[in-house]
Design a protein around this motif. Structure first.
Motif, PDB file in Angstrom:
ATOM      1  N   SER A   2      -5.152   3.794  -3.852  1.00  0.00           N
ATOM      2  CA  SER A   2      -4.418   4.566  -3.689  1.00  0.00           C
ATOM      3  C   SER A   2      -4.643   6.488  -4.387  1.00  0.00           C
ATOM      4  O   SER A   2      -4.848   5.807  -5.876  1.00  0.00           O
ATOM      5  N   ILE A  49     -10.316   6.909  -7.114  1.00  0.00           N
ATOM      6  CA  ILE A  49     -10.116   5.604  -7.071  1.00  0.00           C
ATOM      7  C   ILE A  49     -10.913   4.751  -7.491  1.00  0.00           C
ATOM      8  O   ILE A  49     -11.738   3.331  -6.555  1.00  0.00           O
ATOM      9  N   GLY A  82      -4.888   8.586  -9.418  1.00  0.00           N
ATOM     10  CA  GLY A  82      -5.541   7.303  -8.789  1.00  0.00           C
ATOM     11  C   GLY A  82      -4.833   5.832  -9.383  1.00  0.00           C
ATOM     12  O   GLY A  82      -3.911   6.368 -10.537  1.00  0.00           O
ATOM     13  N   LEU A 114       1.881   1.955  -3.165  1.00  0.00           N
ATOM     14  CA  LEU A 114       1.132   2.387  -4.410  1.00  0.00           C
ATOM     15  C   LEU A 114       0.778   4.069  -4.148  1.00  0.00           C
ATOM     16  O   LEU A 114       1.430   4.785  -4.936  1.00  0.00           O
ATOM     17  N   ASP A 115       1.025   4.069  -2.697  1.00  0.00           N
ATOM     18  CA  ASP A 115       1.026   5.533  -2.467  1.00  0.00           C
ATOM     19  C   ASP A 115       2.381   6.171  -2.575  1.00  0.00           C
ATOM     20  O   ASP A 115       2.374   7.316  -3.817  1.00  0.00           O
ATOM     21  N   GLN A 139       0.999  -1.300   0.120  1.00  0.00           N
ATOM     22  CA  GLN A 139       0.165   0.155  -0.138  1.00  0.00           C
ATOM     23  C   GLN A 139       0.594   1.490  -0.306  1.00  0.00           C
ATOM     24  O   GLN A 139       0.410   2.338  -0.443  1.00  0.00           O
ATOM     25  N   ARG A 140       2.136   1.222   1.171  1.00  0.00           N
ATOM     26  CA  ARG A 140       2.569   2.569   1.098  1.00  0.00           C
ATOM     27  C   ARG A 140       3.433   2.670  -0.135  1.00  0.00           C
ATOM     28  O   ARG A 140       4.066   3.675  -1.132  1.00  0.00           O
ATOM     29  N   ALA A 164       1.402   6.615  -6.707  1.00  0.00           N
ATOM     30  CA  ALA A 164       0.746   8.113  -6.739  1.00  0.00           C
ATOM     31  C   ALA A 164       1.303   9.365  -6.876  1.00  0.00           C
ATOM     32  O   ALA A 164       1.056   9.934  -7.354  1.00  0.00           O
ATOM     33  N   GLN A 165       2.037   9.581  -5.610  1.00  0.00           N
ATOM     34  CA  GLN A 165       2.719  10.629  -5.424  1.00  0.00           C
ATOM     35  C   GLN A 165       4.287  10.550  -6.390  1.00  0.00           C
ATOM     36  O   GLN A 165       4.273  12.165  -7.293  1.00  0.00           O
TER      37      GLN A 165
END
Length: 230
Positions: free
Chosen positions: A134, A138, A120, A109-110, A106-107, A113-114
């Motif tokens: 993320s 979404i 998304g 993916l974050d 998950q991190r 995205a950033q």
């Protein structure tokens, strides 16, 4: 005698006034006639130069958009080639990924995205279930979801520009994730870009000073012959 002396003088004065009047009228006509002549002489040249300038700007805009699309396709290829991510997402889909590793994915993916400035990023199964997501946008779009089942190994799919239910305009890249020699993707990563972040500002800028310059992005003619502005 005095009457006969004044008559020729008046006639001469009237003649001079007539000549001055004609000269004045002639001078008044010189400017518009000169303007018409200049327009007739230079209008075709100005028109040709204007069309040539517009054509050059259109080619520049098209090249910039193609470069942008190519860069985003390269980003998708990087995601597709990440073997570690593929193994983790395959385990996630099979229910074999522990909580700690799921949080790490998950991190990741974050960060994706950033780093890429995405609207998304989603991890979806081919039947349309979202496993991880993320970003601010979404939700799977109804026009994109049917494509999930048709995804092929090694083939990234790009959606047309579309407007979601909230009125936001996006483009989605569907990235198939495969492990080993599997012939079907185990999951699909949906990379979503906000058209307003780059594409629309690119179209709205004009490379030269122009009070009336405008760029329109049009979709190919629809089945009924209408042309749709994007």
């Amino acid at each position: 005698m005095p009457h006969s002396n004044h008559t020729p003088h008046k006639a001469a004065l009237a003649g001079r006034l007539w000549v001055l009047g004609l000269l004045f009228v002639g001078l008044m006509l010189v400017v518009p006639l000169a303007g018409v002549t200049v327009i007739q002489l230079y209008s075709p040249q100005v028109e040709r130069e204007t069309f040539a300038n517009l054509q050059a700007i259109a080619k520049l805009k098209a090249a910039q958009m193609e470069d942008w699309l190519s860069e985003r396709a390269g980003d998708a290829a990087v995601i597709m080639g990440d073997d570690t991510l593929a193994l983790q997402l395959s385990a996630l889909n099979a229910g074999r990924l522990n909580t700690q590793t799921t949080a790490r994915v998950q991190r990741h993916l974050d960060n994706v995205a950033q780093q890429y400035g995405l609207a998304g990023v989603l991890v979806a199964t081919t039947d349309g279930r979202t496993l991880l997501a993320s970003g601010d946008h979404i939700h799977l779009n109804p026009t994109v979801q049917p494509q999930l089942e048709r995804m092929q190994v090694g083939q990234v799919w790009r959606s047309p520009i579309y407007r979601d239910l909230n009125g936001d305009v996006h483009i989605d890249w569907l990235v198939p994730i495969t492990v080993g020699a599997e012939t079907k993707p185990v999951v699909v990563v949906v990379v979503r870009l906000d058209v307003n972040r780059f594409l629309y500002p690119l179209l709205q800028t004009w490379p030269t000073a122009s009070p009336s310059g405008e760029t329109l992005l049009l979709r190919r003619p629809l089945a009924d012959g209408r042309i749709q502005a994007l």
